[in-house]
Write a protein that holds these residues in place. Structure first.
Motif, PDB file in Angstrom:
ATOM      1  N   PRO A 188     -37.398  -4.941  17.126  1.00 27.19           N
ATOM      2  CA  PRO A 188     -37.182  -3.708  17.871  1.00 27.19           C
ATOM      3  C   PRO A 188     -37.240  -3.966  19.384  1.00 27.19           C
ATOM      4  CG  PRO A 188     -39.409  -3.757  16.994  1.00 27.19           C
ATOM      5  CD  PRO A 188     -38.691  -4.970  16.448  1.00 27.19           C
ATOM      6  N   TYR A 197     -39.090  -7.070  21.724  1.00 28.53           N
ATOM      7  CA  TYR A 197     -38.229  -7.916  22.558  1.00 28.53           C
ATOM      8  C   TYR A 197     -38.625  -7.806  24.027  1.00 28.53           C
ATOM      9  CZ  TYR A 197     -33.959  -9.075  25.158  1.00 28.53           C
ATOM     10  OH  TYR A 197     -33.065  -9.568  26.060  1.00 28.53           O
ATOM     11  N   MET A 203     -31.255  -9.238  16.861  1.00 32.05           N
ATOM     12  CA  MET A 203     -31.220  -9.879  15.548  1.00 32.05           C
ATOM     13  C   MET A 203     -31.089 -11.383  15.761  1.00 32.05           C
ATOM     14  SD  MET A 203     -29.034  -7.228  13.218  1.00 32.05           S
ATOM     15  CE  MET A 203     -27.515  -7.351  14.099  1.00 32.05           C
ATOM     16  N   ARG A 204     -31.861 -12.124  15.015  1.00 29.22           N
ATOM     17  CA  ARG A 204     -31.847 -13.588  15.114  1.00 29.22           C
ATOM     18  C   ARG A 204     -31.607 -14.173  13.730  1.00 29.22           C
ATOM     19  NH1 ARG A 204     -37.275 -15.976  17.105  1.00 29.22           N
ATOM     20  NH2 ARG A 204     -37.825 -15.852  14.920  1.00 29.22           N
ATOM     21  N   ILE A 229     -31.789 -13.042   8.383  1.00 26.75           N
ATOM     22  CA  ILE A 229     -31.609 -12.255   9.595  1.00 26.75           C
ATOM     23  C   ILE A 229     -32.939 -11.599   9.920  1.00 26.75           C
ATOM     24  CG2 ILE A 229     -30.426 -10.316  10.677  1.00 26.75           C
ATOM     25  CD1 ILE A 229     -28.092 -10.846   8.744  1.00 26.75           C
ATOM     26  N   LYS A 230     -33.474 -11.923  11.086  1.00 30.37           N
ATOM     27  CA  LYS A 230     -34.720 -11.324  11.557  1.00 30.37           C
ATOM     28  C   LYS A 230     -34.362 -10.261  12.584  1.00 30.37           C
ATOM     29  CE  LYS A 230     -37.361 -14.190   9.313  1.00 30.37           C
ATOM     30  NZ  LYS A 230     -38.162 -13.835   8.198  1.00 30.37           N
ATOM     31  N   ARG A 231     -34.922  -9.077  12.418  1.00 34.88           N
ATOM     32  CA  ARG A 231     -34.655  -7.971  13.328  1.00 34.88           C
ATOM     33  C   ARG A 231     -35.898  -7.687  14.166  1.00 34.88           C
ATOM     34  NH1 ARG A 231     -31.793  -6.979   8.674  1.00 34.88           N
ATOM     35  NH2 ARG A 231     -29.636  -6.334   8.981  1.00 34.88           N
ATOM     36  N   GLN A 264     -31.356  -3.309  19.343  1.00 35.54           N
ATOM     37  CA  GLN A 264     -31.996  -4.156  18.339  1.00 35.54           C
ATOM     38  C   GLN A 264     -31.565  -5.598  18.567  1.00 35.54           C
ATOM     39  OE1 GLN A 264     -31.046  -4.151  13.935  1.00 35.54           O
ATOM     40  NE2 GLN A 264     -33.055  -3.167  13.996  1.00 35.54           N
TER      41      GLN A 264
END
Length: 75
Positions: A59, A63, A43-44, A55-57, A41
């Motif tokens: 998958p 990506y 995360m940004r 927090i942006k996740r 994962q």
């Protein structure tokens, strides 16, 4: 990448913080392995003026596709 495969073989978790586009591109091909992609994962953190960052996740599939399309995902 060799690092991702080593973590998978040794059954250890890798947590990395980076702004390196080269690192992000190097990891992407490892996600073609569905067993690795399932555990991955991205995360940004996105800054908000005067607020806590969001927090942006993302998958693995998103990506991986973004890296193949040479899209900028670092924010």
């Amino acid at each position: 990448s060799a690092l991702v495969k080593l973590c998978d073989e040794e059954q250890v978790q890798l947590v990395a913080s980076t702004h390196s586009a080269e690192f992000l591109k190097a990891v992407a091909p490892s996600l073609e392995d569905k067993a690795i992609a399932y555990q991955f994962q991205l995360m940004r953190l996105e800054k908000k003026e005067g607020k806590q960052p969001d927090i942006k996740r993302f998958p693995a599939s998103l990506y991986h596709d973004a890296m193949r399309a040479e899209m900028e995902i670092r924010g």
